[in-house]
Design a protein around this motif. Sequence first.
Motif, PDB file in Angstrom:
ATOM      1  N   LEU A  84      31.346 -10.904 -21.732  1.00 16.45           N
ATOM      2  CA  LEU A  84      32.066 -11.024 -20.325  1.00 16.45           C
ATOM      3  C   LEU A  84      32.416  -9.683 -20.188  1.00 16.45           C
ATOM      4  O   LEU A  84      33.457  -8.923 -20.586  1.00 16.45           O
ATOM      5  N   LEU A  85      31.849  -9.034 -18.960  1.00 16.93           N
ATOM      6  CA  LEU A  85      32.075  -7.850 -18.454  1.00 16.93           C
ATOM      7  C   LEU A  85      32.762  -7.800 -17.266  1.00 16.93           C
ATOM      8  O   LEU A  85      32.708  -8.277 -16.153  1.00 16.93           O
ATOM      9  N   LYS A  86      34.116  -7.179 -17.345  1.00 17.51           N
ATOM     10  CA  LYS A  86      34.911  -7.150 -16.292  1.00 17.51           C
ATOM     11  C   LYS A  86      34.677  -6.077 -15.333  1.00 17.51           C
ATOM     12  O   LYS A  86      34.661  -4.995 -16.087  1.00 17.51           O
ATOM     13  N   ARG A  87      34.870  -6.198 -14.114  1.00 11.88           N
ATOM     14  CA  ARG A  87      34.871  -5.136 -13.164  1.00 11.88           C
ATOM     15  C   ARG A  87      35.990  -3.956 -13.378  1.00 11.88           C
ATOM     16  O   ARG A  87      36.945  -4.394 -13.395  1.00 11.88           O
ATOM     17  N   GLY A  88      35.573  -2.859 -13.378  1.00 13.93           N
ATOM     18  CA  GLY A  88      36.614  -1.602 -13.456  1.00 13.93           C
ATOM     19  C   GLY A  88      37.360  -1.638 -12.533  1.00 13.93           C
ATOM     20  O   GLY A  88      37.118  -2.085 -11.178  1.00 13.93           O
ATOM     21  N   LEU A  89      38.698  -1.203 -12.420  1.00 15.21           N
ATOM     22  CA  LEU A  89      39.768  -1.202 -11.641  1.00 15.21           C
ATOM     23  C   LEU A  89      39.327  -0.459 -10.182  1.00 15.21           C
ATOM     24  O   LEU A  89      39.685  -0.782  -9.233  1.00 15.21           O
ATOM     25  N   ILE A 113      30.432  -2.129  -6.875  1.00 16.13           N
ATOM     26  CA  ILE A 113      29.380  -3.478  -7.534  1.00 16.13           C
ATOM     27  C   ILE A 113      28.391  -2.582  -8.041  1.00 16.13           C
ATOM     28  O   ILE A 113      27.950  -3.298  -9.167  1.00 16.13           O
ATOM     29  N   GLU A 114      27.779  -1.697  -7.603  1.00 17.69           N
ATOM     30  CA  GLU A 114      26.613  -0.697  -8.373  1.00 17.69           C
ATOM     31  C   GLU A 114      26.939  -0.478  -9.751  1.00 17.69           C
ATOM     32  O   GLU A 114      26.348  -0.588 -10.556  1.00 17.69           O
ATOM     33  N   GLU A 115      28.160   0.177  -9.688  1.00 22.81           N
ATOM     34  CA  GLU A 115      28.593   0.795 -11.061  1.00 22.81           C
ATOM     35  C   GLU A 115      28.755  -0.582 -12.112  1.00 22.81           C
ATOM     36  O   GLU A 115      28.372  -0.406 -13.252  1.00 22.81           O
ATOM     37  N   LEU A 116      29.106  -1.911 -11.601  1.00 26.37           N
ATOM     38  CA  LEU A 116      29.395  -2.973 -12.406  1.00 26.37           C
ATOM     39  C   LEU A 116      27.877  -3.238 -12.965  1.00 26.37           C
ATOM     40  O   LEU A 116      27.868  -3.556 -14.178  1.00 26.37           O
ATOM     41  N   LEU A 117      27.028  -3.236 -11.866  1.00 25.22           N
ATOM     42  CA  LEU A 117      25.770  -3.775 -12.317  1.00 25.22           C
ATOM     43  C   LEU A 117      25.224  -2.842 -13.393  1.00 25.22           C
ATOM     44  O   LEU A 117      24.276  -3.200 -14.316  1.00 25.22           O
ATOM     45  N   MET A 118      25.428  -1.635 -13.093  1.00 27.46           N
ATOM     46  CA  MET A 118      24.846  -0.394 -14.016  1.00 27.46           C
ATOM     47  C   MET A 118      25.338  -0.433 -15.524  1.00 27.46           C
ATOM     48  O   MET A 118      24.961  -0.269 -16.355  1.00 27.46           O
ATOM     49  N   ALA A 119      26.799  -1.006 -15.472  1.00 24.36           N
ATOM     50  CA  ALA A 119      27.347  -1.316 -16.823  1.00 24.36           C
ATOM     51  C   ALA A 119      26.650  -2.395 -17.472  1.00 24.36           C
ATOM     52  O   ALA A 119      26.426  -2.212 -18.533  1.00 24.36           O
ATOM     53  N   ALA A 120      26.360  -3.373 -16.703  1.00 30.47           N
ATOM     54  CA  ALA A 120      25.488  -4.634 -17.210  1.00 30.47           C
ATOM     55  C   ALA A 120      24.354  -4.163 -17.912  1.00 30.47           C
ATOM     56  O   ALA A 120      23.747  -4.547 -18.641  1.00 30.47           O
ATOM     57  N   GLU A 121      23.490  -3.187 -16.950  1.00 32.37           N
ATOM     58  CA  GLU A 121      22.385  -2.851 -17.460  1.00 32.37           C
ATOM     59  C   GLU A 121      22.371  -2.049 -18.826  1.00 32.37           C
ATOM     60  O   GLU A 121      21.620  -2.354 -19.729  1.00 32.37           O
ATOM     61  N   TYR A 122      23.364  -1.357 -19.156  1.00 27.01           N
ATOM     62  CA  TYR A 122      23.699  -0.698 -20.397  1.00 27.01           C
ATOM     63  C   TYR A 122      23.632  -1.833 -21.659  1.00 27.01           C
ATOM     64  O   TYR A 122      22.953  -1.771 -22.588  1.00 27.01           O
TER      65      TYR A 122
END
Length: 343
Positions: A205-210, A214-223
């Motif tokens: 469960l990956l929470k969006r950073g403060l 949205i692109e950074e969240l998707l790149m984190a999911a990509e990791y």
Amino acid sequence: MIIVLKTEPDPAEVARMEQDLERRGLSLHAIKGQNTQVIGLVGDTASVDEEALQMYSCVDKVLKVQEPYKLAGRRFHPHDSIVDVAGRKVGGGHFAVIAGPCSVESEEQVLSIANDVKLSGAQFLRGGAFKPRTSPYAFQGLGLDGLELLKIAREKTGLPIVTEIMGQEFVEIFERDVDIIQVGARNMQNFLLLREVGKTGRPILLKRGLSNTIEELLMAAEYVLSSGKSRVILCERGIRTFETATRNTLDLSAVPVLQKKSHLPVIVDPSHGTGHWDLVFPMALAATAAGADGLIIEVHNRPEQALCDGAQSVTPALFDKLMKKLGRLRNVLNEEAQEEVSV
Ligand code: PEP
Ligand code: MN
């Protein structure tokens, strides 16, 4: 990726750039217009740094035609992905509610809340054992003892458990004991942690950073996804803006935006998103109406005595009312969806 060259570029510089790119295994397709010259790059452009390309004096601009998140993106995965934890599904039309206290405080507390949220229809139990607190003097969570209490609650209720990991040192324990591993807002860009949890095979469960896009969240999911084993549930939990009336600004448009860009399930956290218990109810409904695949909600049997986030925790009684209302809302939304299909 497309490189637009400057008017009258230096041919020697263009040749140098082309050679550099070909050496990296990319094939180049040049189109010469009357005034403009562009070069299309074909191949694995994921590792090509657009900023670095600008360093060639012949380059005017660089345009990306594909999103940099191939695994999280919809382009190559057009169908919604469904995360299935022992038959409890999230995504692809399956709606799930994760509920429980911000932090695990005692056996009595977590068992009482777990029983209540189960009776109201929650599918998962949440509870922080390791808490990322702004102040080092604030309650930091019970740590591994808290995890043991969550396991007891799972045993007694049958609810799978969701809890936050704070560091790589606990990956093995979480892989063994936790049903859904939460990576919190503050660790959304802890890239080493993302890679490690991605190897566990447990849903993340990956929470969006403060303050993350949205692109950074998707790149984190990509990791996480690039480690090859775990699946990901994305969570919108509010972002920092100039507004102070709420703890964060809950970006509900992130739900349809993420769903357009990504096949991953998207859930919403109206508790951290607002910071106020009385705003949780309306924003949970709004998130559901916006198409969220689920919710994560903080519930406490004595919010006024909670060791963490009491002000944004709803009581079990209010949670029960909310679940009933959500059920009715979801029925209406499903009926509407059926009608759309049959029109
Ligand atoms: C939490 O879920 O308790 C939490 C700390 O959330 P966030 O990382 O979104 O602040
Ligand atoms: Mn909290």
